[in-house]
Write a protein that holds these residues in place. Structure first.
Motif, PDB file in Angstrom:
ATOM      1  N   PHE A   5       0.853  -1.194   0.000  1.00 57.65           N
ATOM      2  CA  PHE A   5       0.000   0.000   0.000  1.00 57.65           C
ATOM      3  C   PHE A   5       0.892   1.250   0.000  1.00 57.65           C
ATOM      4  O   PHE A   5       1.087   1.903   1.024  1.00 57.65           O
ATOM      5  N   ASN A   6       1.435   1.544  -1.163  1.00 57.60           N
ATOM      6  CA  ASN A   6       2.375   2.660  -1.314  1.00 57.60           C
ATOM      7  C   ASN A   6       1.603   3.925  -1.663  1.00 57.60           C
ATOM      8  O   ASN A   6       1.292   4.171  -2.833  1.00 57.60           O
ATOM      9  N   HIS A   7       1.297   4.748  -0.664  1.00 57.74           N
ATOM     10  CA  HIS A   7       0.510   5.956  -0.912  1.00 57.74           C
ATOM     11  C   HIS A   7       1.384   7.168  -1.207  1.00 57.74           C
ATOM     12  O   HIS A   7       0.862   8.252  -1.514  1.00 57.74           O
ATOM     13  N   ARG A   8       2.709   7.014  -1.157  1.00 61.76           N
ATOM     14  CA  ARG A   8       3.613   8.138  -1.446  1.00 61.76           C
ATOM     15  C   ARG A   8       4.319   7.992  -2.800  1.00 61.76           C
ATOM     16  O   ARG A   8       5.002   8.912  -3.223  1.00 61.76           O
ATOM     17  N   HIS A  13       1.978  -3.028  -6.550  1.00 64.61           N
ATOM     18  CA  HIS A  13       1.193  -4.228  -6.249  1.00 64.61           C
ATOM     19  C   HIS A  13      -0.305  -3.959  -6.220  1.00 64.61           C
ATOM     20  O   HIS A  13      -1.098  -4.905  -6.271  1.00 64.61           O
ATOM     21  N   THR A  14      -0.705  -2.722  -6.097  1.00 73.47           N
ATOM     22  CA  THR A  14      -2.134  -2.420  -5.932  1.00 73.47           C
ATOM     23  C   THR A  14      -2.632  -1.405  -6.953  1.00 73.47           C
ATOM     24  O   THR A  14      -3.647  -0.741  -6.730  1.00 73.47           O
ATOM     25  N   LEU A 263      -3.151   0.903   4.598  1.00 75.13           N
ATOM     26  CA  LEU A 263      -1.869   0.754   5.288  1.00 75.13           C
ATOM     27  C   LEU A 263      -2.047   0.957   6.791  1.00 75.13           C
ATOM     28  O   LEU A 263      -1.498   0.212   7.594  1.00 75.13           O
ATOM     29  N   SER A 264      -2.826   1.951   7.171  1.00 72.39           N
ATOM     30  CA  SER A 264      -3.068   2.201   8.593  1.00 72.39           C
ATOM     31  C   SER A 264      -3.775   1.010   9.248  1.00 72.39           C
ATOM     32  O   SER A 264      -3.460   0.654  10.387  1.00 72.39           O
ATOM     33  N   LEU A 265      -4.700   0.394   8.528  1.00 75.80           N
ATOM     34  CA  LEU A 265      -5.406  -0.762   9.063  1.00 75.80           C
ATOM     35  C   LEU A 265      -4.435  -1.934   9.270  1.00 75.80           C
ATOM     36  O   LEU A 265      -4.499  -2.643  10.278  1.00 75.80           O
TER      37      LEU A 265
END
Length: 266
Positions: A5-8, A13-14, A263-265
């Motif tokens: 979960f790469n949010h930056r 992968h997603t 990612l937080s979850l």
């Protein structure tokens, strides 16, 4: 989880390919791919955090298989058009082992651009001739690290250049940038927010025939859920469908927020 979960950055992968509901040209990715293959410059406009940058990254790397993808951040281009070294991603000069093992042509391009911008010591570049180094050193001595100089340096069929947050650039500088890229063969993608999308033609009406537009809207729930489904499956984690749906609803149409909450979850 931080890799999945790469949010930056680019979510390898997603990443979720989406159909464009406003056209009959299939997915956003195929639409962008077709435009770049025909050597158009592409204007991509949509709300913040809606996936414009990742769309260009996906097509450049996975569909066009470009050796170099350069991202110029509009916020780093000041009123004089100066370009700091932070404005260019993926431009670091390879070390000696990388140059030897990698494609010589690619390493040479990176080295030439870095030397031209004054970002690297030409003496450590092993795959450029002495004459080329001398020429690049001379040009560096007489020029500033400007956006115009970069664009002149990277003209190549092996490149895709993204100017991100184009609306952050001063209006007069914007005009100069557009005049510079008008006749270049390099593929340029220009990302901006919708309310500034017409700025690209100011003082450059002749660009209209060379630019194709792609409008990105906020994501729907099903597409956002696919991010969670892909990522949690990759991590061997199971959640009830209503849990993933709740995350998608709270993401208010933004894939970046969905990545961050997943990612937080975790």
């Amino acid at each position: 989880p931080t890799d999945v979960f790469n949010h930056r950055g680019y979510p390898e992968h997603t990443y979720v390919e989406r159909e464009n509901p406003t056209t009959r040209k299939g997915s956003f990715e195929n639409q962008l791919y077709g435009a770049l293959r025909k050597n158009y410059h592409v204007k991509i406009y949509g709300p913040s955090k809606s996936g414009k940058t990742q769309l260009v990254t996906r097509v450049a790397k996975n569909k066009l298989d470009k050796e170099l993808f350069i991202k110029i951040k509009g916020a780093n281009v000041d009123s004089k058009g100066d370009l700091s070294s932070e404005a260019v991603d993926l431009l670091s000069l390879p070390d000696k082992s990388t140059i030897k093992k990698g494609k010589k042509e690619t390493a040479s391009w990176k080295a030439k651009i870095a030397v031209r911008l004054g970002l690297a010591d030409p003496t450590i570049v092993r795959d450029i001739t002495k004459t080329e180094i001398d020429e690049l050193e001379q040009s560096t001595d007489n020029t500033s690290k400007s956006l115009s100089n970069l664009l002149q340096s990277v003209e190549s069929e092996d490149l895709v250049v993204l100017i991100d947050n184009f609306h952050y650039i001063d209006l007069d500088v914007r005009k100069n940038v557009l005049r510079t890229i008008r006749d270049l063969e390099t593929n340029f993608c220009i990302a901006m927010i919708p309310q500034r999308m017409d700025d690209i033609y100011l003082g450059n009406q002749d660009l209209a025939g060379r630019i194709q537009s792609i409008e990105i809207e906020y994501w729907d729930i099903d597409d956002l859920k696919e991010i969670g489904n892909k990522g949690f499956s990759k991590l061997n984690m199971e959640f009830a469908d209503n849990t993933i749906s709740k995350l998608a609803e709270e993401s208010v149409g933004s894939p970046q927020l969905m990545q961050q909450m997943c990612l937080s979850l975790c």
